[in-house]
Design an enzyme around this catalytic site. Structure first.
Site, short mmCIF file in Angstrom:
data_model
loop_
_atom_site.label_atom_id
_atom_site.label_comp_id
_atom_site.label_asym_id
_atom_site.label_seq_id
_atom_site.Cartn_x
_atom_site.Cartn_y
_atom_site.Cartn_z
N GLY A 277 44.37 57.98 98.20
CA GLY A 277 44.52 58.41 99.60
C GLY A 277 44.78 59.90 99.62
N CYS A 346 65.86 68.31 118.48
CA CYS A 346 67.30 68.48 118.53
C CYS A 346 68.03 67.77 117.40
CB CYS A 346 67.81 68.02 119.88
SG CYS A 346 67.02 68.98 121.16
N TYR A 375 49.25 61.77 105.19
CA TYR A 375 50.59 61.38 105.65
C TYR A 375 51.19 62.42 106.59
CZ TYR A 375 49.68 58.30 101.72
OH TYR A 375 49.09 57.41 100.87
N1 LLP Z 1 47.29 51.76 97.37
C1 LLP Z 1 48.45 51.25 97.76
C2 LLP Z 1 48.67 49.81 97.60
C3 LLP Z 1 49.44 52.07 98.32
O1 LLP Z 1 50.60 51.55 98.69
C4 LLP Z 1 49.20 53.46 98.47
C5 LLP Z 1 50.20 54.35 99.06
C6 LLP Z 1 47.95 53.95 98.06
C7 LLP Z 1 47.02 53.08 97.51
C8 LLP Z 1 47.58 55.40 98.19
O2 LLP Z 1 48.37 56.23 97.43
P1 LLP Z 1 48.01 57.79 97.34
O3 LLP Z 1 46.73 57.91 96.54
O4 LLP Z 1 47.85 58.30 98.71
O5 LLP Z 1 49.17 58.37 96.63
N2 LLP Z 1 54.18 58.54 103.18
C9 LLP Z 1 54.33 58.94 101.79
C10 LLP Z 1 53.33 58.26 100.89
C11 LLP Z 1 53.35 56.76 100.96
C12 LLP Z 1 52.36 56.10 100.05
C13 LLP Z 1 52.31 54.65 100.28
N3 LLP Z 1 51.33 53.94 99.52
C14 LLP Z 1 54.26 60.45 101.69
O6 LLP Z 1 54.10 61.12 102.71
O7 LLP Z 1 54.39 61.01 100.59
#
Ligand code: LLP
Length: 421
Positions: A277, A346, A375
């Site tokens: 992602g 705030c 994100y």
């Molecule tokens: N697959 C699964 C099952 C996941 O839970 C996630 C991310 C991904 C793929 C993708 O991971 P990436 O390649 O994006 O690292 N809100 C947080 C990140 C949460 C990620 C949750 N799961 C942030 O802003 O850092």
């Protein structure tokens, strides 16, 4: 690499100067580069060249339908985690057979939606989920294609809120119980086991935890095959990190990650799925904001922006770093100013950065947060009745608003005051 560069002293998104977008849509806004999105997808695709693979873009990182369409047209699949994401992926034209459904809490309603609409596989995370899915598939006269997400008990060495592969985390079934659960799955009438799934966390800046997890998956593949299961697909999750602080981080490249995949599971003859992602969308987006005031405090200067924690929550939520750069290129060799960069919300948590060295700025200037494509918009809210900010897509010299800023009337009319009040 991305496509946000200074040209003639002004930060551009591809061929479009950011002030031109600001003049049209107002600040703050998110802007994404089609060329960068495409490049990042292509890097993964090339890294897995020669292996049977599908890149299932983790749409939770940025689920604007224009972004999904770019991915879908490149041939990507999608990793979805809710019925809403499933619907959104389909609305953007992604076929069901390229969608994998992840998540620890899928409801029966979501399972039915995906089974009826078409799905590549469910990544199942528990025995009760397996039982529910089997029952629903059977009632529809179908067999649900399933991988079981195993929890390999590996430390991803990332922020604790986004680590998912330790035994203490809610995700997956303990790898020690895998044989038992696969046996249960094989006996269920509505389930067809197709493979194994693993995802150990997000923003990993080191390949070693991936290696540990993938070697465990390779071992498990052999064991399960010996038990008679037809393991033909491995979903290796997402998680490869990006350089948020460009001056001092350089996470492994997709090519090195691809080599690791070949080395650890390449000899098993399985179809490989990955779910990146952040690496695809993160550096493909900026948050552009205007300076409202520069305020002198007792011992520091505050740069008060028109963007706030409701627009980009990562610094408040994870203490995350985002590079913040002026849209007007600083003079080479000029002395920076030191600011606490804050928004108008705030609470003190509405702080993007403390003691940050940035070129001196004044009210009305524009700044850009780098690495905000993942994100960012997806985690925003209307806290303080601040409207969700627009998202803009750039493709070379053209740009389009891909999500408009809602009007206040629309926001206010969403509430209902009961007649009896
Ligand atoms: N697959 C699964 C099952 C996941 O839970 C996630 C991310 C991904 C793929 C993708 O991971 P990436 O390649 O994006 O690292 N809100 C947080 C990140 C949460 C990620 C949750 N799961 C942030 O802003 O850092």
């Amino acid at each position: 690499m991305d496509h946000f560069l200074y040209r003639n002293g002004i930060l551009h998104a591809e061929d479009v100067p950011l002030p031109e977008i600001a003049a049209e849509v107002g600040t703050p806004f998110y802007v994404y580069s089609r060329a960068t999105l495409t490049r990042h997808y292509t890097l993964f695709d090339e890294a897995l060249d020669g292996t049977d693979h599908l890149i299932c873009y983790a749409m939770k990182s940025n689920s604007n339908q224009a972004v999904l369409k770019i991915m879908g047209d490149l041939g990507a699949g999608m990793d979805v985690v809710s019925g809403g994401e499933y619907r959104r992926a389909r609305a953007a034209g992604v076929p069901g057979e390229r969608i994998v459904f992840s998540g620890v809490g899928k409801t029966g309603e979501e399972m039915r939606l995906a089974l009826e609409g078409g799905i590549r596989q469910f990544n199942v995370e528990s025995e009760p989920e397996l039982a529910l899915l089997s029952g629903i598939a059977e009632s529809l006269g179908m067999k649900a294609p399933v991988t079981i997400r195993v929890n390999p008990d590996v430390d991803a060495r990332t922020h604790e809120k986004i680590a998912t592969g330790k035994a203490e985390n809610k995700f997956g079934i303990p790898i020690s119980r895998a044989r038992q659960v696969y046996a249960q799955a094989a006996a269920l009438p509505g389930i067809e086991v197709v493979g194994i799934d693993v995802h150990i966390g997000s923003q990993l800046t080191d390949l070693e935890p991936f290696e540990q997890a993938y070697l465990k998956v390779a071992d498990l593949t052999r064991t399960l095959r010996a038990d008679g299961h037809d393991i033909r697909r491995l979903d290796l999750g997402g998680g490869l990190g990006i350089p948020y602080e460009r001056s001092n981080t350089a996470p492994p490249l997709p090519m090195e990650y691809g080599a690791l995949i070949r080395r650890t599971v390449g000899d098993l003859g399985c179809e490989i799925e990955i779910e990146p992602g952040r690496l695809i969308s993160g550096n493909a987006g900026l948050l552009v904001s205007g300076v409202i005031y520069v305020k002198s405090g007792e011992d520091r200067d505050f740069l008060i922006l028109d963007a706030a924690m409701n627009d980009l929550i990562r610094p408040a939520m994870y203490g995350a770093w985002h590079d913040i750069v002026p849209v007007k290129e600083p003079e080479p060799g000029g002395e920076p100013a030191i600011y606490d960069v804050v928004g108008p919300v705030c609470e003190t948590g509405d702080t993007f950065a403390k003691s940050r060295a940035i070129a001196p700025l004044s009210a009305g200037d524009l700044v850009a947060f780098r690495s905000a494509g993942a994100y960012g918009a997806v985690m925003s809210s209307e806290y303080n009745t601040r409207p969700l900010i627009p998202e803009v897509l750039v493709d070379q010299h053209q740009f389009a608003v891909i999500r408009a800023r809602p009007g206040f009337e629309e926001i206010i009319n969403r509430d209902t005051i009961p007649e009896w009040l």
